[in-house]
Design a protein around this motif. Sequence first.
Motif, PDB file in Angstrom:
ATOM      1  N   MET A   1      15.458  20.708 -29.785  1.00 60.20           N
ATOM      2  CA  MET A   1      16.796  20.072 -30.019  1.00 60.20           C
ATOM      3  C   MET A   1      18.028  20.842 -29.252  1.00 60.20           C
ATOM      4  SD  MET A   1      18.379  20.379 -34.076  1.00 60.20           S
ATOM      5  CE  MET A   1      16.721  20.296 -34.621  1.00 60.20           C
ATOM      6  N   PRO A   2      18.423  20.232 -28.293  1.00 61.67           N
ATOM      7  CA  PRO A   2      19.535  20.694 -27.384  1.00 61.67           C
ATOM      8  C   PRO A   2      20.623  21.226 -27.924  1.00 61.67           C
ATOM      9  CG  PRO A   2      18.992  18.309 -27.118  1.00 61.67           C
ATOM     10  CD  PRO A   2      18.412  18.572 -28.373  1.00 61.67           C
ATOM     11  N   GLU A   3      20.925  22.575 -27.418  1.00 61.30           N
ATOM     12  CA  GLU A   3      21.949  23.351 -27.928  1.00 61.30           C
ATOM     13  C   GLU A   3      22.840  23.702 -26.464  1.00 61.30           C
ATOM     14  OE1 GLU A   3      20.944  26.549 -30.400  1.00 61.30           O
ATOM     15  OE2 GLU A   3      19.287  25.618 -31.429  1.00 61.30           O
ATOM     16  N   LEU A   4      23.519  24.583 -26.450  1.00 65.20           N
ATOM     17  CA  LEU A   4      24.409  24.998 -25.242  1.00 65.20           C
ATOM     18  C   LEU A   4      23.556  25.219 -24.083  1.00 65.20           C
ATOM     19  CD1 LEU A   4      27.338  27.238 -25.101  1.00 65.20           C
ATOM     20  CD2 LEU A   4      25.565  27.430 -23.299  1.00 65.20           C
ATOM     21  N   PRO A   5      22.590  25.811 -24.010  1.00 63.82           N
ATOM     22  CA  PRO A   5      21.736  26.000 -22.888  1.00 63.82           C
ATOM     23  C   PRO A   5      21.123  24.785 -22.338  1.00 63.82           C
ATOM     24  CG  PRO A   5      21.157  27.778 -24.336  1.00 63.82           C
ATOM     25  CD  PRO A   5      21.995  26.644 -25.055  1.00 63.82           C
ATOM     26  N   ARG A  32      22.949   1.639 -30.448  1.00 66.18           N
ATOM     27  CA  ARG A  32      23.202   2.660 -31.495  1.00 66.18           C
ATOM     28  C   ARG A  32      23.785   3.793 -30.899  1.00 66.18           C
ATOM     29  NH1 ARG A  32      17.798   1.782 -34.681  1.00 66.18           N
ATOM     30  NH2 ARG A  32      17.107   1.195 -32.427  1.00 66.18           N
ATOM     31  N   ILE A  33      23.439   4.353 -29.566  1.00 64.20           N
ATOM     32  CA  ILE A  33      23.777   5.551 -29.195  1.00 64.20           C
ATOM     33  C   ILE A  33      25.399   5.643 -28.632  1.00 64.20           C
ATOM     34  CG2 ILE A  33      21.750   6.343 -28.134  1.00 64.20           C
ATOM     35  CD1 ILE A  33      23.260   5.121 -25.183  1.00 64.20           C
ATOM     36  N   LEU A  99      24.086  15.232 -26.902  1.00 60.29           N
ATOM     37  CA  LEU A  99      22.485  15.026 -26.795  1.00 60.29           C
ATOM     38  C   LEU A  99      21.958  14.949 -28.309  1.00 60.29           C
ATOM     39  CD1 LEU A  99      21.826  17.287 -23.899  1.00 60.29           C
ATOM     40  CD2 LEU A  99      22.097  14.774 -23.772  1.00 60.29           C
ATOM     41  N   GLY A 100      22.532  15.191 -29.408  1.00 60.77           N
ATOM     42  CA  GLY A 100      22.160  15.027 -30.643  1.00 60.77           C
ATOM     43  C   GLY A 100      20.653  15.600 -30.853  1.00 60.77           C
ATOM     44  N   MET A 101      19.858  15.236 -31.557  1.00 61.99           N
ATOM     45  CA  MET A 101      18.378  15.984 -31.731  1.00 61.99           C
ATOM     46  C   MET A 101      17.497  15.860 -30.553  1.00 61.99           C
ATOM     47  SD  MET A 101      17.770  15.658 -35.656  1.00 61.99           S
ATOM     48  CE  MET A 101      16.267  16.468 -35.480  1.00 61.99           C
ATOM     49  N   THR A 102      17.503  14.946 -30.052  1.00 58.99           N
ATOM     50  CA  THR A 102      16.333  14.638 -28.932  1.00 58.99           C
ATOM     51  C   THR A 102      16.728  13.963 -27.615  1.00 58.99           C
ATOM     52  OG1 THR A 102      15.730  12.410 -30.117  1.00 58.99           O
ATOM     53  CG2 THR A 102      14.540  14.497 -30.606  1.00 58.99           C
ATOM     54  N   GLY A 103      17.999  13.783 -27.588  1.00 62.76           N
ATOM     55  CA  GLY A 103      18.826  13.243 -26.207  1.00 62.76           C
ATOM     56  C   GLY A 103      18.320  14.241 -24.908  1.00 62.76           C
ATOM     57  N   TRP A 104      18.295  13.415 -23.720  1.00 68.32           N
ATOM     58  CA  TRP A 104      18.458  14.421 -22.531  1.00 68.32           C
ATOM     59  C   TRP A 104      18.652  13.270 -21.460  1.00 68.32           C
ATOM     60  CZ3 TRP A 104      17.442  19.192 -22.597  1.00 68.32           C
ATOM     61  CH2 TRP A 104      17.105  19.705 -21.140  1.00 68.32           C
ATOM     62  N   ILE A 105      19.139  13.876 -20.244  1.00 71.66           N
ATOM     63  CA  ILE A 105      19.578  12.847 -19.181  1.00 71.66           C
ATOM     64  C   ILE A 105      18.759  13.280 -18.114  1.00 71.66           C
ATOM     65  CG2 ILE A 105      21.325  12.042 -17.653  1.00 71.66           C
ATOM     66  CD1 ILE A 105      23.312  12.934 -19.762  1.00 71.66           C
ATOM     67  N   ASP A 106      17.757  12.237 -17.621  1.00 69.00           N
ATOM     68  CA  ASP A 106      17.048  12.400 -16.334  1.00 69.00           C
ATOM     69  C   ASP A 106      17.603  11.813 -15.041  1.00 69.00           C
ATOM     70  OD1 ASP A 106      14.842  13.528 -17.474  1.00 69.00           O
ATOM     71  OD2 ASP A 106      14.075  11.768 -18.416  1.00 69.00           O
ATOM     72  N   CYS A 107      17.714  12.441 -14.021  1.00 73.56           N
ATOM     73  CA  CYS A 107      18.198  12.055 -12.758  1.00 73.56           C
ATOM     74  C   CYS A 107      16.912  11.413 -11.954  1.00 73.56           C
ATOM     75  CB  CYS A 107      18.841  13.010 -11.756  1.00 73.56           C
ATOM     76  SG  CYS A 107      20.154  13.465 -12.695  1.00 73.56           S
ATOM     77  N   PHE A 146      19.868  10.002 -32.385  1.00 79.65           N
ATOM     78  CA  PHE A 146      20.948  10.933 -32.835  1.00 79.65           C
ATOM     79  C   PHE A 146      22.097  11.335 -31.924  1.00 79.65           C
ATOM     80  CE2 PHE A 146      17.715  11.851 -35.981  1.00 79.65           C
ATOM     81  CZ  PHE A 146      18.255  11.408 -37.409  1.00 79.65           C
ATOM     82  N   GLY A 147      21.935  11.361 -30.691  1.00 80.48           N
ATOM     83  CA  GLY A 147      22.782  11.330 -29.624  1.00 80.48           C
ATOM     84  C   GLY A 147      23.927  10.158 -29.382  1.00 80.48           C
ATOM     85  N   ARG A 148      25.282  10.698 -28.769  1.00 87.02           N
ATOM     86  CA  ARG A 148      26.096   9.853 -28.996  1.00 87.02           C
ATOM     87  C   ARG A 148      26.739   9.796 -27.442  1.00 87.02           C
ATOM     88  NH1 ARG A 148      23.868   7.565 -32.168  1.00 87.02           N
ATOM     89  NH2 ARG A 148      24.282   7.373 -34.234  1.00 87.02           N
ATOM     90  N   LEU A 149      27.204   8.610 -26.763  1.00 91.54           N
ATOM     91  CA  LEU A 149      27.886   8.453 -25.379  1.00 91.54           C
ATOM     92  C   LEU A 149      29.078   7.719 -25.645  1.00 91.54           C
ATOM     93  CD1 LEU A 149      24.637   9.011 -24.828  1.00 91.54           C
ATOM     94  CD2 LEU A 149      25.294   7.879 -22.503  1.00 91.54           C
ATOM     95  N   GLY A 150      30.134   8.087 -25.003  1.00 95.14           N
ATOM     96  CA  GLY A 150      31.391   7.245 -25.279  1.00 95.14           C
ATOM     97  C   GLY A 150      32.242   7.395 -24.078  1.00 95.14           C
TER      98      GLY A 150
END
Length: 292
Positions: A1-5, A32-33, A99-107, A146-150
């Motif tokens: 679950m993504p937090e600050l780190p 939905r995101i 990133l919500g509960m399970t979000g991530w960004i891959d380059c 559960f993540g959100r982008l705007g």
Amino acid sequence: MPELPEAEIVRRNLEANCLGKSIAEVVVKDDRILDNIDAAFLTKSLKGRRFTSAIRYGKRIFLKSEDLQVENKQVKDERAENQQINNHQSKDLWLTTHLGMTGWIDCLNIPDGERPIRDSPYEPRYTRLLIIFDHSGMAYTDPRLFGRLGLTESPDEFIKQRRLGPDALKMDFDEFSKGLRRKTASIKTVLLDQGFIAGLGNLYTDEVLFQAGINPQAKSYAVNDTRSSRLFQSIQEVLNTAISSGSDFNLLPESYLLPHRHRNGRCPKDGSILEVIKVNGRTTYFCPEHQG
Ligand SMILES: [Zn+2]
């Protein structure tokens, strides 16, 4: 679950790999995101721009996008004392991500000449948004959605509207200790409140309380000055250590709770069996011996 780190690790990765590249295509694979915008608007707003900086606040990441063509044009136009450029187009626009509960960004690194396209082998599983640059890309993945982008024109305004408290790594100690004294909830509940301090989630909250030797159920107002000072230091230390270990729990110091945070896990400080309870509905691990 993504937090600050984890958000900081993603931010650094974006900064190293995704800035300065022209956005050729934006593919929303699951709307939905999206946070109060539609897919067509997001696509139209970002296409042709470039991300120029990535900042983090709490668990959120803001990617600044600029229309560099318009900027160049603006310089030329000013020289020629020519007409004003379209104001809306030249505005800074930030992609906001949580990133919500399970979000991530891959380059995505794409071999020369090949472009990452929809459903290509370069696209990671659970990709919900794909941004394609000329020879690379970035994918927002999120199995549980559960993540959100705007979009926002001002991260400051966005933070104000969401009533986020200070970032956990930038909070002032006085504000922190005075705030704790005013709260009647348990200390764990207060640390999880993003309106009080932004960035801590369930796992790192357990870790900072463990390091500070404070029972997660202790009433916030009853945490004395010595303890709140220790807690404040633990927050800085734990978050910075987690960032530098790349959020790999196996690389955390021996004395940390997180690698032992499982049923029948033992306290690495005194060998006691860790207790598992619920605090405000959240699964909580603590040591009955040194956090008693
Ligand atoms: Zn212990």
